[in-house]
Design a protein around this motif. Structure first.
Motif: not given
Length: 232
Positions: A190, A192, A198-199, A202-203, A206, A218, A220, A222
């Motif tokens: 991900v 973001r 932008c959370g 990600e949410n 998930r 996964c 992430v 940032v």
């Protein structure tokens, strides 16, 4: 007269426009974000559009329809040779994108790493050959503008899907869960921005991984608003 003609399943259609681009006679067009059989008299019933549809939304049916207009279809075919793809996306197609030679005035590492189309989450099919064995990048669309080496460091070697959870009135989790469940995806990254909205992306990823029932790795990444990777 009763003859063989195509049928488009609106529920399955993702609006990618690939069938409209493949229809040489201009029988198919895009309306309201969906493919429509607009000119029945231009549909020859041969189905060049069928293999172009990544969602399996097109089939044949036998029904009453206007006779095939050979002259009209030929004229439409000629008129379309210089027209852009019906979805408005240059080079729109599901197969590997053609690589253009890099100009000598441009650094070789500035070339595109994109290998599939479409890239928008809302337009992507839920099952496609390019997802098989893929390392998937799910990216907020702003990340490509903020991070200068986006292609070389993030897209390279991955299939990419992009979206904006703040601007799109849709929950990506359901669509992504179906993609994860129906395809042999190996991993998910991900990308973001560091901004709070932008959370949501990600949410969604998930939740999609959990809903798919698969144990997908996964990661992430940032990115800051000044173009730096701050984590991941």
């Amino acid at each position: 007269m009763k003859r063989r003609i195509i049928k488009i399943d609106e529920e399955k259609c993702t609006g990618c426009g690939l069938c409209a681009a493949a229809c040489h006679e201009g029988a198919i067009g895009m309306e309201g974000g969906k493919a429509r059989l607009l000119r029945e008299e231009h549909c020859d019933g041969l189905g060049d559009c069928l293999p172009a549809c990544p969602a399996g939304a097109i089939s044949f049916e036998e029904r009453e329809a206007p006779a095939y207009d050979h002259k009209g279809a030929a004229a439409a075919k000629t008129a379309r040779t210089s027209a852009p793809p019906p979805c408005g996306c240059p080079g729109s197609r599901s197969e590997t994108l053609r690589r253009e030679p890099v100009s000598s005035s441009v650094r070789a590492d500035a070339g595109s790493e994109l290998t599939q189309w479409p890239v928008q989450i809302r337009l992507a099919p839920t099952a496609a050959p390019f997802f098989s064995g893929a390392d998937l990048l799910v990216a907020a669309d702003c990340t490509a503008y903020a991070y200068g080496a986006f292609h070389q460091h993030l897209i390279r070697g991955r299939v990419v899907l992009i979206g904006c959870p703040k601007l799109d009135a849709a929950d990506y989790a359901e669509k992504l869960a179906e993609i994860f469940a129906r395809n042999d995806v190996r991993s998910v990254t991900v990308a973001r921005m560091e901004v709070p909205c932008c959370g949501g992306l990600e949410n969604a990823v998930r939740r999609a991984v959990e809903a798919s029932g698969k144990a997908l790795p996964c990661r992430v990444v940032v990115i800051s608003t000044d173009g730096r990777i701050v984590s991941g």
